[in-house]
Design a protein around this motif. Structure first.
Motif, PDB file in Angstrom:
ATOM      1  N   ALA A 118      -6.091  -3.371 -14.316  1.00  0.00           N
ATOM      2  CA  ALA A 118      -4.877  -3.786 -13.747  1.00  0.00           C
ATOM      3  C   ALA A 118      -4.059  -4.803 -14.302  1.00  0.00           C
ATOM      4  O   ALA A 118      -4.465  -6.025 -14.958  1.00  0.00           O
ATOM      5  CB  ALA A 118      -5.216  -4.464 -12.457  1.00  0.00           C
ATOM      6  N   SER A 126      -9.970  -3.402  -6.012  1.00  0.00           N
ATOM      7  CA  SER A 126      -8.896  -2.508  -5.142  1.00  0.00           C
ATOM      8  C   SER A 126      -7.520  -2.544  -5.543  1.00  0.00           C
ATOM      9  O   SER A 126      -6.755  -1.702  -5.209  1.00  0.00           O
ATOM     10  CB  SER A 126      -9.255  -2.793  -3.692  1.00  0.00           C
ATOM     11  N   PHE A 138      -1.401   6.187  -2.928  1.00  0.00           N
ATOM     12  CA  PHE A 138      -2.270   6.379  -3.834  1.00  0.00           C
ATOM     13  C   PHE A 138      -2.854   4.931  -4.539  1.00  0.00           C
ATOM     14  O   PHE A 138      -3.661   5.122  -5.086  1.00  0.00           O
ATOM     15  CB  PHE A 138      -1.788   7.250  -4.831  1.00  0.00           C
ATOM     16  N   SER A 139      -2.059   3.925  -3.967  1.00  0.00           N
ATOM     17  CA  SER A 139      -2.438   2.760  -4.416  1.00  0.00           C
ATOM     18  C   SER A 139      -2.090   1.326  -3.823  1.00  0.00           C
ATOM     19  O   SER A 139      -1.591   1.661  -2.957  1.00  0.00           O
ATOM     20  CB  SER A 139      -1.586   2.627  -6.092  1.00  0.00           C
ATOM     21  N   THR A 140      -2.801   0.312  -4.296  1.00  0.00           N
ATOM     22  CA  THR A 140      -2.576  -1.138  -3.628  1.00  0.00           C
ATOM     23  C   THR A 140      -2.232  -1.813  -4.788  1.00  0.00           C
ATOM     24  O   THR A 140      -3.062  -2.096  -5.540  1.00  0.00           O
ATOM     25  CB  THR A 140      -3.913  -1.574  -3.038  1.00  0.00           C
ATOM     26  N   THR A 141      -1.071  -2.626  -4.732  1.00  0.00           N
ATOM     27  CA  THR A 141      -0.736  -3.588  -5.649  1.00  0.00           C
ATOM     28  C   THR A 141      -0.310  -4.870  -4.926  1.00  0.00           C
ATOM     29  O   THR A 141      -0.175  -4.855  -3.401  1.00  0.00           O
ATOM     30  CB  THR A 141       0.528  -3.053  -6.230  1.00  0.00           C
ATOM     31  N   ASP A 198       0.684   9.293  -8.279  1.00  0.00           N
ATOM     32  CA  ASP A 198       1.358   8.358  -7.620  1.00  0.00           C
ATOM     33  C   ASP A 198       2.889   8.247  -8.013  1.00  0.00           C
ATOM     34  O   ASP A 198       3.123   7.970  -9.339  1.00  0.00           O
ATOM     35  CB  ASP A 198       0.555   6.928  -7.847  1.00  0.00           C
ATOM     36  N   GLU A 255       2.732   4.132 -12.716  1.00  0.00           N
ATOM     37  CA  GLU A 255       1.786   4.866 -13.362  1.00  0.00           C
ATOM     38  C   GLU A 255       1.736   4.470 -14.899  1.00  0.00           C
ATOM     39  O   GLU A 255       0.575   4.552 -15.514  1.00  0.00           O
ATOM     40  CB  GLU A 255       1.715   6.076 -12.840  1.00  0.00           C
ATOM     41  N   GLY A 296      -4.550  -2.450  -7.981  1.00  0.00           N
ATOM     42  CA  GLY A 296      -4.291  -1.704  -9.300  1.00  0.00           C
ATOM     43  C   GLY A 296      -3.346  -2.185 -10.143  1.00  0.00           C
ATOM     44  O   GLY A 296      -3.033  -2.180 -11.248  1.00  0.00           O
ATOM     45  N   ASP A 321       0.691  -1.169   0.178  1.00  0.00           N
ATOM     46  CA  ASP A 321       0.031  -0.045   0.027  1.00  0.00           C
ATOM     47  C   ASP A 321       0.857   1.167   0.065  1.00  0.00           C
ATOM     48  O   ASP A 321       1.783   1.472   0.749  1.00  0.00           O
ATOM     49  CB  ASP A 321      -0.959   0.048   1.126  1.00  0.00           C
ATOM     50  N   ILE A 330      -3.365   3.368 -11.962  1.00  0.00           N
ATOM     51  CA  ILE A 330      -3.003   3.979 -10.590  1.00  0.00           C
ATOM     52  C   ILE A 330      -3.088   5.503 -11.014  1.00  0.00           C
ATOM     53  O   ILE A 330      -2.773   6.117 -11.964  1.00  0.00           O
ATOM     54  CB  ILE A 330      -1.971   3.705  -9.972  1.00  0.00           C
TER      55      ILE A 330
END
Length: 610
Positions: free
Chosen positions: A114, A84, A57-60, A182, A173, A86, A54, A178
């Protein structure tokens, strides 16, 4: 009261499907704490590697694998909302790192666009493994009378998401949906474990995390491990963390080859259960390099047999055999010299049906027949054709050889055999649910078709007994680095915090102590825990390389929007500048990192005030 969770006592007993690991740990992602890593698999176990990352700006995700031993098969996705995730970074294709990807599709956890980011060889191998994994999942679900957790369309959707990248890096990005603001940057380098395998660096707001993936550096057909960048946090595999060093690869290969040669001279068939990708190709290359040195009469008697997915995987290896980014120069040179298939000895047999397999064994059983050396998945005798060959050996031959060449997870058939050998049993008994090559196993007293009760249902199985001296473990062929190799990787990363993953408890305990004593930068080495976030923040205060502060100078007359754009571009160049900063003899890396963090915070304040 919430009480205690029996399986994970560090979590509350009422941690249901809505459980949020970050909220439970009271971690807020912001400029002070820009990264948090949460294990959703691969913590305190070997298997189902999966790590949530986390940022502000994003969750990967980094990897999404299956458990090949006992316990829960898939990663623990509690608390994740639909759409949720990305992006997913895949370090390599082995199923304990990739096998859970279809579950992400089935549960709708991935954002619409994604990507699944991986090297080209990893993508090609993963497609092969995931197709096979679907067959196994379908069969196991049917036997258990349960609904499949994913189907063919989900696997196909995974294939559509694959985004090939070469070793290197850039802004996430640019590849994933995302937010533009970010600043997340990634870098991937060769991990030397499997064709196309990679370590991964993720970086944002002046802080870095490196994921080792599975580290190798031992396979003679792969390039050396690429030196990773320094980082604040290192998430490190620990499979062989308690072993100082492996037997030299050349010695291990000689041990296996000599044992196979003795078996052929004695007319005894050989079974080498193996991982279909990586280990199988190493073994093929070994026999390709050495079988031609045998005397003519022995060469005439031996038959190398390659079965199952190892057949499909070898085509992928040959596809990349001329690419020095993924293959050792010795292989590249061999192909350029005219050897189109360097991993295969002449006359290798590729059975495609059970009738082919029966013919090979029937010929081996007759006087003067060819003696087979069979390379067959799976490496732990849990599926594929290797347990079928094993039971055919038990039914057809008075003497045979089974060489275990890789890690055997708990409660797999391979581990059952190993444990009985260690207990000095004269005979080894095992149970498999695989089918015979014909209508039934030959009628012999050491093989019994029976049923076992599983979850209240009867399941047909085969129970067989073989002499203990059939089974040998050949050490030193592992594709994983041992303690010494892991130490060198850690010293290069020079982290303050090391979180150990993908390893048994005893290995992690030994490795944590060893690293803490031998790596000056380390302030804490921990065994990661499921659903327990690891926050990377200013509190770590570790000396690691960063961008030069000159790259963050902005003019006072820029608009807020322009300042944001400038900041994004400056952060996207972080990987290249960090590499230069490590070789800069002026300011120290610690000074550079502190300056960059201050500049980033000042930039955020400037944008906010504007």
């Amino acid at each position: 009261m919430s009480g205690v969770n029996e399986e994970m006592p560090w979590l509350p007993a009422d941690a249901d499907e809505t459980f949020d690991p970050l909220a439970h740990a009271d971690i807020e992602i912001d400029t002070e704490t820009p990264i948090a890593v949460t294990p959703r698999g691969g913590a305190r176990e070997v298997g189902r590697s999966c790590y949530q990352v986390d940022t502000e700006f994003s969750t990967t995700l980094v990897d999404c694998g299956l458990n090949q031993g006992t316990g829960d098969s898939f990663p623990d996705f509690r608390g994740l909302e639909p759409g949720s995730i990305g992006a997913v970074f895949l370090t390599h294709a082995h199923i304990d790192h990739s096998g859970g990807l279809p579950i992400l599709e089935a549960r709708g956890l991935l954002a619409d666009d994604a990507p699944i980011i991986a090297t080209p060889p990893t993508i090609e191998i993963a497609k092969t493994l995931l197709e096979d994994s679907l067959k196994i999942h379908r069969r196991e679900s049917r036997h258990a009378g349960e609904e499949q957790q994913y189907v063919e369309s989900h696997v196909e959707d995974v294939f559509e998401r694959f985004e090939p990248v070469e070793y290197g890096g850039g802004r996430v990005e640019a590849l994933a949906p995302i937010p533009d603001e970010d600043p997340l940057v990634f870098q991937m380098g060769n991990a030397g474990h499997l064709l196309g395998s990679a370590w991964l660096m993720l970086q944002t707001n002046g802080y870095r995390t490196v994921f080792s993936g599975d580290l190798g550096g031992r396979a003679p057909h792969l390039p050396d491990i690429t030196a990773p960048p320094q980082a604040d946090l290192l998430v490190l595999e620990s499979t062989y963390g308690s072993l100082h060093s492996h037997t030299a690869m050349s010695d291990a290969q000689s041990s296996l080859y000599d044992a196979a040669k003795r078996a052929v001279q004695s007319g005894e068939p050989v079974l080498i259960p193996t991982f279909a990708v990586g280990r199988a190709q190493m073994l093929m290359l070994l026999f390709a390099n050495r079988l031609h040195t045998l005397s003519d009469d022995i060469q005439d008697r031996v038959q190398l047999v390659v079965d199952g997915m190892a057949q499909e995987a070898i085509d992928i290896y040959h596809e990349f055999a001329t690419d020095a980014s993924y293959m050792d120069e010795s292989i590249v040179n061999r192909v350029e010299s005219g050897t189109s298939k360097p991993f295969l000895p002449d006359g290798t047999a590729f059975p495609s049906s059970d009738s082919d397999r029966r013919a090979i064994l029937t010929d081996a059983a007759r006087s003067g027949g060819k003696v087979p050396i069979i390379i067959a998945p799976s490496g732990m005798l849990t599926g594929g054709n290797s347990p079928r060959y094993l039971t055919e050996f038990a039914a057809r031959f008075g003497s045979a050889n089974v060489f275990l060449t890789g890690y055997q997870a708990q409660n797999t058939t391979g581990r059952v055999l190993q444990d009985q050998r260690k207990a000095e049993k004269d005979e080894l008994t095992y149970t498999v649910d695989s089918e015979p090559l014909g209508t039934d196993w030959p009628s012999v007293s050491n093989i019994v078709r029976t049923t076992v009760e599983e979850d209240g249902k009867s399941k047909p199985v085969t129970r067989a007994t073989i002499p203990a001296d059939w089974v040998s473990t050949i050490n030193g062929l592992s594709g994983h680095a041992a303690q010494h190799g892991l130490l060198e990787f850690v010293r290069t990363v020079s982290p303050e915090t090391v979180a150990l993953i993908h390893g048994p408890e005893y290995a992690q305990g030994h490795l944590a102590t060893h690293l803490a004593k031998n790596v000056e930068s380390i302030q804490q080495a921990t065994r990661s825990r499921m659903l327990t976030p690891i926050a990377v923040s200013r509190d770590i205060d570790v000396d690691t390389p960063a961008l030069s502060p000159e790259n963050f100078e902005t003019a006072d007359d820029l608009s807020a929007h322009e300042k944001i754009e400038v900041l994004q571009e400056q952060l996207s160049a972080m990987s290249e500048d960090l590499a230069a900063a490590r070789n800069d003899t002026s300011p120290s890396e610690a000074e550079i990192r502190r300056i960059v963090r201050d500049e980033i915070e000042n930039s955020h304040k400037t944008v906010t005030n504007s």
